[in-house]
Motif scaffolding. Structure first.
Motif, PDB file in Angstrom:
ATOM      1  N   GLN A  63       0.721  -1.292   0.020  1.00 12.44           N
ATOM      2  CA  GLN A  63      -0.008  -0.027  -0.006  1.00 12.44           C
ATOM      3  C   GLN A  63       1.019   1.257   0.074  1.00 12.44           C
ATOM      4  OE1 GLN A  63      -3.266  -0.194  -0.329  1.00 12.44           O
ATOM      5  NE2 GLN A  63      -3.000  -2.373  -0.569  1.00 12.44           N
ATOM      6  N   LEU A  64       2.111   0.985  -0.016  1.00 13.61           N
ATOM      7  CA  LEU A  64       3.134   2.508  -0.091  1.00 13.61           C
ATOM      8  C   LEU A  64       4.437   2.151  -1.002  1.00 13.61           C
ATOM      9  CD1 LEU A  64       5.029   2.475   3.194  1.00 13.61           C
ATOM     10  CD2 LEU A  64       3.253   0.903   3.098  1.00 13.61           C
ATOM     11  N   ASP A  65       4.831   3.196  -1.369  1.00 17.39           N
ATOM     12  CA  ASP A  65       6.010   3.228  -2.458  1.00 17.39           C
ATOM     13  C   ASP A  65       7.353   3.620  -1.541  1.00 17.39           C
ATOM     14  OD1 ASP A  65       4.259   2.335  -4.738  1.00 17.39           O
ATOM     15  OD2 ASP A  65       3.605   4.350  -4.437  1.00 17.39           O
ATOM     16  N   ALA A  66       7.016   4.579  -0.853  1.00 21.41           N
ATOM     17  CA  ALA A  66       7.996   5.385  -0.016  1.00 21.41           C
ATOM     18  C   ALA A  66       7.579   5.687   1.514  1.00 21.41           C
ATOM     19  CB  ALA A  66       8.427   6.510  -0.685  1.00 21.41           C
ATOM     20  N   VAL A  67       8.636   5.921   2.177  1.00 21.82           N
ATOM     21  CA  VAL A  67       8.451   6.311   3.595  1.00 21.82           C
ATOM     22  C   VAL A  67       9.258   7.451   4.095  1.00 21.82           C
ATOM     23  CG1 VAL A  67       8.654   5.415   6.078  1.00 21.82           C
ATOM     24  CG2 VAL A  67       7.763   3.828   4.095  1.00 21.82           C
ATOM     25  N   TYR A  68       8.782   8.375   4.553  1.00 23.07           N
ATOM     26  CA  TYR A  68       9.178   9.363   5.427  1.00 23.07           C
ATOM     27  C   TYR A  68       9.625   8.977   6.818  1.00 23.07           C
ATOM     28  CZ  TYR A  68       9.814  14.086   7.749  1.00 23.07           C
ATOM     29  OH  TYR A  68      10.321  15.177   8.647  1.00 23.07           O
ATOM     30  N   ASN A  85      15.224  -2.901   2.227  1.00 24.88           N
ATOM     31  CA  ASN A  85      15.456  -4.288   2.175  1.00 24.88           C
ATOM     32  C   ASN A  85      14.104  -4.841   1.317  1.00 24.88           C
ATOM     33  OD1 ASN A  85      18.117  -4.715   2.718  1.00 24.88           O
ATOM     34  ND2 ASN A  85      17.751  -5.408   4.868  1.00 24.88           N
ATOM     35  N   HIS A  86      13.099  -4.211   1.728  1.00 29.39           N
ATOM     36  CA  HIS A  86      11.724  -4.605   1.120  1.00 29.39           C
ATOM     37  C   HIS A  86      11.317  -3.607  -0.215  1.00 29.39           C
ATOM     38  CE1 HIS A  86      11.551  -6.827   4.761  1.00 29.39           C
ATOM     39  NE2 HIS A  86      10.813  -7.857   4.307  1.00 29.39           N
ATOM     40  N   GLY A  87      12.086  -3.020  -0.782  1.00 26.89           N
ATOM     41  CA  GLY A  87      12.101  -2.157  -1.819  1.00 26.89           C
ATOM     42  C   GLY A  87      11.249  -0.753  -1.695  1.00 26.89           C
ATOM     43  N   LYS A  88      11.211  -0.238  -0.416  1.00 24.63           N
ATOM     44  CA  LYS A  88      10.807   1.085  -0.415  1.00 24.63           C
ATOM     45  C   LYS A  88      11.665   2.244  -0.324  1.00 24.63           C
ATOM     46  CE  LYS A  88       6.484  -0.912   0.783  1.00 24.63           C
ATOM     47  NZ  LYS A  88       6.859  -2.275   0.270  1.00 24.63           N
ATOM     48  N   ALA A 109      22.366  -0.824   1.778  1.00 25.88           N
ATOM     49  CA  ALA A 109      21.037  -1.267   1.664  1.00 25.88           C
ATOM     50  C   ALA A 109      20.397  -0.701   0.483  1.00 25.88           C
ATOM     51  CB  ALA A 109      20.265  -1.122   2.887  1.00 25.88           C
ATOM     52  N   ALA A 110      20.470   0.458   0.395  1.00 28.42           N
ATOM     53  CA  ALA A 110      19.759   1.123  -1.015  1.00 28.42           C
ATOM     54  C   ALA A 110      20.261   0.734  -2.151  1.00 28.42           C
ATOM     55  CB  ALA A 110      20.050   2.611  -0.662  1.00 28.42           C
ATOM     56  N   LYS A 111      21.599   0.585  -2.048  1.00 27.55           N
ATOM     57  CA  LYS A 111      22.396   0.200  -3.416  1.00 27.55           C
ATOM     58  C   LYS A 111      21.874  -1.153  -3.750  1.00 27.55           C
ATOM     59  CE  LYS A 111      26.472   3.289  -3.094  1.00 27.55           C
ATOM     60  NZ  LYS A 111      27.891   3.430  -3.113  1.00 27.55           N
ATOM     61  N   LEU A 116      15.780   4.503  -3.890  1.00 26.59           N
ATOM     62  CA  LEU A 116      16.252   5.836  -3.434  1.00 26.59           C
ATOM     63  C   LEU A 116      16.336   6.042  -1.854  1.00 26.59           C
ATOM     64  CD1 LEU A 116      16.928   8.808  -4.214  1.00 26.59           C
ATOM     65  CD2 LEU A 116      14.325   9.302  -4.134  1.00 26.59           C
ATOM     66  N   LEU A 117      17.528   6.471  -1.280  1.00 26.41           N
ATOM     67  CA  LEU A 117      17.603   6.884  -0.003  1.00 26.41           C
ATOM     68  C   LEU A 117      18.020   8.178  -0.018  1.00 26.41           C
ATOM     69  CD1 LEU A 117      17.872   6.481   2.888  1.00 26.41           C
ATOM     70  CD2 LEU A 117      20.068   5.462   2.333  1.00 26.41           C
ATOM     71  N   MET A 118      17.444   9.164   0.652  1.00 25.60           N
ATOM     72  CA  MET A 118      17.903  10.607   0.816  1.00 25.60           C
ATOM     73  C   MET A 118      17.666  11.011   2.287  1.00 25.60           C
ATOM     74  SD  MET A 118      16.809  13.920  -1.428  1.00 25.60           S
ATOM     75  CE  MET A 118      15.717  14.453  -0.416  1.00 25.60           C
TER      76      MET A 118
END
Length: 332
Positions: A63-68, A85-88, A109-111, A116-118
């Motif tokens: 239910q989500l693509d990204a997390v803040y 690790n779960h593609g978020k 983990a992001a690579k 994307l990790l920022m």
């Protein structure tokens, strides 16, 4: 439409969601909190349909693509790595993690998962920071960067009354350097790169974190001077001093007025009006990167976040400030 979850139901998450409320490709779908009641209360406030009290369950949700992430600093690395690790995709509040070792694991983990990790350092996406970068050449050879962020904490009176909240608790990798000093350090890294040497002092509080402190940072041909505090206020502006002139910045964390004063007496205002909250700019940049299929910001890059973390580590070593997280390596 990018579907977002948020971790943290505090004032900074409120501010973030207010900043993005008119972004037509941002959709809040999920809220995490340690308690179900708080998660449901926050989700209802922002009309999110899903709540979680488990990071693992949030990570596997479709239910989500990204997390803040806006949880306490000591939780950043574990939470981010689980999500990555779960593609978020992950936008993680500053400071990125408790130390540089954790930052390395987050980046790996992001690579590894091609997501994307920022770091959510809003200053560097501010339109006026872009103007700072674009006008540095007018100063001639740069010799000194000075930045100050000293703001009496609303929680300090509670601390003095005997209650230690998160802001003054080493368990959460907190204190003045991590909370406010980073706002002066990260822009310095973006502008000038990695320094050769870091010196630091502080006033240590009984709880085991710094209440205020100073850094002296050495580059090949210039130095940086940074002051930070959660137990005093300061009205000093920040400056970038060059041999041909000085750039005066009213407030480095959120630059509003920027003026160059040249050696010949001329003055030039280079700032522009900021529209809305600076958190919008970082969120806009993050969402655009996702939509463009990019996995790293060129501004809040992995390199800039890692170098900033190494400076924080070096400063804490000089200050004698050790966090419980420093003795733990986070699993990838």
């Amino acid at each position: 439409m990018i579907r977002f979850g948020v971790i943290g139901t505090n004032w900074i998450t409120d501010r973030f969601l207010q900043a993005v409320k008119d972004m037509n490709d941002f959709l809040l779908t999920a809220v995490y909190s340690r308690t179900s009641d708080r998660a449901h209360e926050f989700a209802e406030k922002y009309q999110a349909n899903h709540t979680f009290t488990s990071i693992e369950e949030m990570a596997v949700s479709d239910q989500l693509d990204a997390v803040y992430i806006a949880s306490p600093n000591s939780f950043h690395a574990d939470q981010a790595i689980t999500l990555l690790n779960h593609g978020k995709h992950v936008l993680c509040e500053k400071p990125f993690a408790s130390n540089a070792a954790e930052v390395e694991l987050m980046i790996a983990a992001a690579k590894r998962n091609d997501v994307l990790l920022m770091e959510a350092m809003r200053t560097t996406f501010h339109p006026n920071f872009t103007l700072i970068r674009g006008n540095l050449h007018k100063l001639g050879k740069i010799r000194r960067y000075t930045a100050s962020y000293c703001q009496y904490s609303s929680r300090y009176d509670t601390y003095k009354a005997g209650t230690i909240l998160n802001a003054f608790n080493p368990v959460f990798s907190n204190g003045s350097l991590m909370d406010l000093g980073v706002y002066c350090i990260y822009p310095m890294v973006v502008l000038f790169g990695q320094p050769k040497e870091v010196k630091a002092t502080c006033v240590m509080l009984d709880s085991g974190v710094d209440g205020e402190g100073s850094l002296l940072v050495k580059y090949d041909e210039m130095e940086g001077v940074i002051m930070h505090s959660k137990i005093t206020n300061s009205n000093l502006p920040s400056e970038i001093q060059g041999e041909g002139g000085t750039m005066i910045i009213d407030h480095m964390p959120a630059p509003g007025h920027i003026e160059i004063r040249y050696l010949d007496g001329r003055k030039e205002v280079i700032s522009t009006m900021q529209k809305g909250d600076g958190m919008y700019d970082e969120a806009r940049a993050f969402v655009d990167l996702i939509k463009q299929g990019k996995k790293e910001s060129s501004i809040n890059s992995y390199r800039n976040s890692y170098v900033t973390a190494t400076i924080l580590d070096a400063a804490r070593e000089k200050m004698g400030l050790i966090f419980p997280a420093d003795n733990q390596r986070k699993p990838c």
